[in-house]
Write a protein that holds these residues in place. Structure first.
Motif, PDB file in Angstrom:
ATOM      1  N   ALA A 126       1.305 -34.216 -77.336  1.00 10.60           N
ATOM      2  CA  ALA A 126       1.459 -34.701 -75.963  1.00 10.60           C
ATOM      3  C   ALA A 126       1.000 -36.152 -75.859  1.00 10.60           C
ATOM      4  CB  ALA A 126       0.668 -33.816 -74.993  1.00 10.60           C
ATOM      5  N   HIS A 150       3.334 -39.506 -75.027  1.00 13.73           N
ATOM      6  CA  HIS A 150       2.921 -40.381 -73.934  1.00 13.73           C
ATOM      7  C   HIS A 150       2.788 -41.822 -74.420  1.00 13.73           C
ATOM      8  CE1 HIS A 150       0.003 -42.245 -71.146  1.00 13.73           C
ATOM      9  NE2 HIS A 150       0.652 -41.544 -70.238  1.00 13.73           N
ATOM     10  N   PRO A 160       6.514 -42.349 -68.617  1.00 14.99           N
ATOM     11  CA  PRO A 160       6.554 -40.896 -68.779  1.00 14.99           C
ATOM     12  C   PRO A 160       7.055 -40.233 -67.490  1.00 14.99           C
ATOM     13  CG  PRO A 160       4.412 -41.799 -69.398  1.00 14.99           C
ATOM     14  CD  PRO A 160       5.181 -42.897 -68.748  1.00 14.99           C
ATOM     15  N   ALA A 207       5.832 -34.973 -68.778  1.00 12.20           N
ATOM     16  CA  ALA A 207       4.950 -35.583 -69.781  1.00 12.20           C
ATOM     17  C   ALA A 207       3.525 -35.690 -69.239  1.00 12.20           C
ATOM     18  CB  ALA A 207       5.469 -36.958 -70.178  1.00 12.20           C
TER      19      ALA A 207
END
Length: 110
Positions: free
Chosen positions: A4, A8, A18, A22
């Motif tokens: 993650a 990003h 994002p 996200a």
């Protein structure tokens, strides 16, 4: 969490913002790891871009901040949410404020 954060960061480095998903994913995984202050910073970034994560993710963040004595951040989040969403969608926020033992937050203060 690692994936993650990587997504990003890559979006930002390529000049893309994002999306809400996200932000939601990153905030969720930060909270899972107990990194609530960083999650709060990501939340603030999401607000600037009008890509605020869903209620359940933010509830997780607010509860974590509250459990760790970060009352100022909790109040700031609640003020922000009160400004960004219409009253009919804020019932859950009102309950959360009550459950956390916080007084109603004045939405006119900064």
């Amino acid at each position: 969490m690692v994936e993650a954060k990587k997504v990003h960061d890559e979006l930002g480095s390529k000049g893309y913002n994002p999306n809400m998903t996200a932000f939601r994913t990153l905030v969720f995984h930060l909270c899972e790891q107990g990194r609530y202050v960083i999650g709060y910073k990501v939340f603030k970034e999401s607000v600037k871009l009008c890509k605020i994560p869903d209620f359940n993710t933010l509830k997780y963040l607010v509860e974590g901040l509250a459990m760790n004595g970060r009352t100022n951040e909790v109040k700031a989040m609640i003020r922000t949410m009160n400004k960004k969403f219409p009253p009919n969608l804020l019932n859950a926020w009102g309950k959360l404020v009550e459950d956390l033992g916080l007084a109603p937050i004045d939405t006119n203060s900064t």
